[in-house]
Write a protein that holds these residues in place. Structure first.
Motif, short mmCIF file in Angstrom:
data_model
loop_
_atom_site.label_atom_id
_atom_site.label_comp_id
_atom_site.label_asym_id
_atom_site.label_seq_id
_atom_site.Cartn_x
_atom_site.Cartn_y
_atom_site.Cartn_z
N TYR A 144 -11.78 -5.45 -3.59
CA TYR A 144 -10.71 -4.54 -3.96
C TYR A 144 -9.36 -5.25 -3.88
O TYR A 144 -9.20 -6.23 -3.14
N GLU A 145 -8.38 -4.74 -4.64
CA GLU A 145 -7.01 -5.23 -4.50
C GLU A 145 -6.43 -4.71 -3.19
O GLU A 145 -6.81 -3.64 -2.73
N PRO A 146 -5.54 -5.49 -2.54
CA PRO A 146 -4.94 -5.01 -1.29
C PRO A 146 -4.31 -3.64 -1.48
O PRO A 146 -3.64 -3.37 -2.48
N ASP A 147 -4.55 -2.77 -0.50
CA ASP A 147 -4.03 -1.40 -0.52
C ASP A 147 -4.50 -0.64 -1.77
O ASP A 147 -3.77 0.21 -2.30
N ALA A 148 -5.72 -0.91 -2.22
CA ALA A 148 -6.26 -0.23 -3.39
C ALA A 148 -6.49 1.25 -3.10
O ALA A 148 -6.52 2.08 -4.01
N PHE A 149 -6.66 1.57 -1.83
CA PHE A 149 -6.84 2.97 -1.43
C PHE A 149 -6.31 3.12 -0.02
O PHE A 149 -6.11 2.13 0.71
N GLU A 150 -6.07 4.34 0.37
CA GLU A 150 -5.57 4.60 1.72
C GLU A 150 -6.75 4.53 2.68
O GLU A 150 -7.74 5.26 2.53
N ILE A 151 -6.62 3.64 3.65
CA ILE A 151 -7.74 3.44 4.57
C ILE A 151 -7.73 4.50 5.64
O ILE A 151 -6.69 4.89 6.18
N PRO A 208 -4.76 -7.24 4.15
CA PRO A 208 -5.17 -7.40 2.75
C PRO A 208 -6.55 -8.04 2.57
O PRO A 208 -7.27 -7.74 1.62
N GLN A 209 -6.92 -8.93 3.51
CA GLN A 209 -8.19 -9.63 3.36
C GLN A 209 -9.39 -8.68 3.51
O GLN A 209 -10.45 -8.94 2.94
N CYS A 210 -9.23 -7.60 4.26
CA CYS A 210 -10.31 -6.62 4.39
C CYS A 210 -10.65 -6.02 3.03
O CYS A 210 -11.82 -5.80 2.70
N PHE A 211 -9.61 -5.74 2.26
CA PHE A 211 -9.84 -5.21 0.91
C PHE A 211 -10.47 -6.28 0.02
O PHE A 211 -11.41 -5.99 -0.74
#
Length: 503
Positions: free
Chosen positions: A117-124, A109-112
Motif C-alpha cells: 500500500y501507499e503510505p497512509d493509504a487508509f486510516e490505521i 510508512p514502511q508498514c504500509f
C-alpha cells in the motif's frame, strides 16, 4: 604642606599624588627609574592581554571543536537513520506502536509499503488490522500477544495479512511492552512488522520437495489432467520414467478393470468435495495390472479455481492378494474355487433381507453326481478331484454372475438362481431351463488322465421366497429330498419340489 616636602614617596605613589593634589610637585627622580617603571607596566598589560587572548583562543577552540564534534555526531546520526531506514526497507520491516488504553495504533510508512500500500493509504486502527488479518488468526491474535507479554514482556507471532493485490502474505509481528499498568497489564506496546512471506514460501517449497521425495508415489497434473511431474516412487511402482509420461493423462495407466460409471462417480466426488480417495486397479509399463490406494486432491488458487491435481498412491497389490487369499479361504472351496457353505449362508440371508422390499422368486438346485464313488474306487481320488474341478468349471459357465455355484462337499453341489421374477410360473420355467442346461453340460465326457469319462447327475430343485421358507435349513432339506427323488426315479434327471401353494 610641609610634610609633603620632606616625605619620601614611592615612585608610583608620587605619580598618583600628582593626579590627586592640585598643585605642582617637584618630583626628584631618576629617568631610568621612570622608564623601568613604564616597561614593567607595559609588560603587565601585555601579559594580561596575552592571557586574555589565550583564554579567548582556548574558549574559541573549545567551541569550534564542540561544534565540529556535534556536527559530526549529527552527520553520523543522519547516516545511521538513513542506513536504518534503508535497512528497514530492504528487509521489509515496519515500525508500529499500540496504546492499549486508548486503542490508538500508529504505523510508519514502511508498514504500509510491506503490504503493497501507499503510505497512509487508509486510516490505521485496530478494526482495520483485524480486517487485514486472516480470519483463522484474527480471533486468537490478541490473546496470543497478551499471554506472551505477561510471561516475558515481549512477543513474537506470525499471521497472514491481506496485501494490496488481495493476496495473503505471512507477516511476523514482534513487539515489547514499554509501559505497564500498576496491575502488570501491558499499557503501551511498540515493535515491528517483518514480511516473511518469501521465507514461508521457501519453507513450503522445501517441505514440498522433501515430501515429493518420499516413498509414496506422487503425480502432479494441470487443470486439464496433463501430467507435469512424477517422483521416483511413482517410477518404481509403474515402471514409467517421468520423461515418458509428461504431457500424458492418467488415463494412460488404465487397466480396464473399472467401468465408465466408476470414473464418473470418482470425478463427481472430486469436483464436488475437492478430493477423492479409494482403491483402483491400474497397469504398469510391463502390462502387469496392480492395485493401488489412491488419493487425488484438487489444488485451487485464491479465486477458488482449480489449477492442479495431486495424486498420492501406494502399491497395495500384495495386500490385495493377501486379502483375496484370506477371502478365498474363508468363502471358497480350495479344490474347485466354488463358494462354500459360509458364502451360501450369507447369500441366502441377503436374499431374505432384500425380499422384504423386493418380493422375487429364487431357486435352489441340489446337485449330486451319479456313481461318483465308482470313479474314485477305479481310478483313485486324484481322478475324482480332476473331475470335480471340471464339474465346477461347467457350472460357472452355465450360471449368471448374479447366481451362486457352491460345493457343499464330496460330489454335492448347490446352485442358487437369484431373482427369477415375482410370477411363480415364469420362475418355474426359468429354473427348469437352467437345471436342464446344467444337466446337459454335466453329462458330457470329462477328460481324465485315464481317458474320457462320462458321469451323470441327479438334480433336486426348490423355488422359494423369503415368505415361503423361513431359513436355509428348510430349503436345503427340501432340495436334498428332491434330489433323492430324482435318483429314485432313475438318476440323471431333474426333480422339482413345487411349493405347497402350487402343488
Amino acid at each position: 604642606y610641609e610634610h609633603v616636602k620632606h616625605y619620601v614617596h614611592h615612585t608610583l605613589n608620587v605619580f598618583r599624588s600628582a593626579h590627586t593634589f592640585g598643585f605642582i610637585v617637584e618630583i626628584k627622580t631618576d629617568e631610568q627609574v621612570v622608564l623601568t617603571y613604564g616597561d614593567k607596566e607595559r609588560r603587565k598589560i601585555l601579559w594580561l592581554s596575552a592571557a586574555l587572548i589565550l583564554c579567548l583562543g582556548v574558549l574559541f577552540a573549545t567551541l569550534v571543536i564542540r561544534y565540529l564534534k556535534e556536527n559530526e555526531r549529527q552527520k553520523r546520526q543522519l547516516t545511521y537513520e538513513k542506513q536504518f531506514r534503508i535497512a528497514m526497507e530492504a528487509t521489509q520491516t515496519g515500525l508500529w506502536t499500540w496504546d492499549i488504553i486508548s486503542d490508538h495504533v500508529t504505523w510508519d510508512p514502511q508498514c504500509f509499503k510491506l503490504l503493497g500500500y501507499e503510505p497512509d493509504a487508509f486510516e490505521i486502527s485496530l478494526e482495520k488490522i483485524y480486517q487485514l488479518t486472516h480470519p483463522d488468526e484474527a480471533a486468537t491474535m490478541y490473546f496470543a500477544i497478551k499471554e506472551q507479554i505477561i510471561a516475558k514482556h515481549a512477543f513474537v507471532i506470525e499471521r497472514r495479512m491481506l496485501n494490496a493485490r488481495n493476496e495473503w502474505v505471512y507477516v511476523q509481528v514482534r513487539g515489547k511492552a514499554v509501559e505497564m499498568t500498576d496491575e502488570g497489564e501491558p499499557k503501551l506496546l511498540t515493535g515491528v512488522y517483518i514480511n516473511i512471506d518469501a521465507q514461508k514460501k521457501a519453507e513450503h517449497l522445501h517441505l514440498s520437495a522433501v515430501a515429493f521425495d518420499t516413498q509414496e508415489a506422487i503425480l502432479i497434473t494441470d487443470a486439464n489432467e496433463k501430467i507435469l511431474k512424477a517422483n521416483e516412487a511413482f517410477t518404481r511402482i509403474t515402471g514409467y520414467s517421468e520423461s515418458e509420461i509428461i504431457g500424458e493423462t492418467p488415463r494412460f495407466f488404465r487397466s480396464g478393470k473399472h467401468d465408465k460409471a466408476f470414473y464418473t462417480a470418482m470425478w463427481q466426488e472430486l469436483l464436488t468435495k475437492g478430493f477423492w480417495q479409494g482403491e483402483m486397479w491400474n497397469k504398469r509399463k510391463n502390462e502387469e495390472v496392480f492395485a493401488e490406494f489412491l488419493t487425488i486432491t484438487a489444488i485451487k488458487n485464491t479465486e477458488g479455481k482449480t489449477t492442479h491435481y495431486i495424486a498420492n498412491l501406494s502399491d497395495i497389490t500384495q495386500h490385495k492378494v493377501a486379502q483375496e487369499q484370506i477371502h478365498e479361504m474363508a468363502y471358497y472351496d480350495p479344490l474347485t474355487h466354488l463358494a462354500n457353505r459360509r458364502l451360501l449362508d450369507e447369500t441366502m440371508q441377503h436374499l431374505w433381507d432384500e425380499g422384504k422390499s423386493k418380493p422375487h422368486y429364487h431357486a435352489l438346485l441340489f446337485i449330486d453326481l451319479d456313481h461318483f464313488k465308482t470313479l474314485n474306487d477305479r481310478y483313485g481320488h486324484d481322478a475324482g478331484d480332476m473331475l470335480l474341478v471340471q464339474v465346477a468349471a461347467r457350472l460357472k459357465d452355465v450360471v449368471r454372475k448374479s447366481d451362486l455355484a457352491v460345493r457343499l462337499g464330496g460330489d454335492e453341489f448347490i446352485v442358487v438362481l437369484c431373482e427369477l421374477g415375482n410370477h411363480y410360473g415364469m420362475a418355474h420355467y426359468l429354473a427348469q431351463s437352467v437345471a436342464q442346461k446344467i444337466l446337459t453340460h454335466l453329462c458330457e465326457p470329462y477328460a481324465l488322465l485315464e481317458g474320457n469319462y462320462t458321469i451323470g447327475a441327479s438334480i433336486g430343485c426348490v423355488l422359494f421366497t423369503s415368505d415361503t421358507h423361513p431359513d436355509i435349513t428348510a430349503i436345503l432339506k427340501e432340495a436334498d429330498s428332491a434330489m433323492y427323488q430324482a435318483k429314485t426315479n432313475g438318476r440323471n434327471r431333474i426333480y422339482f419340489r413345487d411349493d405347497a401353494a402350487h402343488s
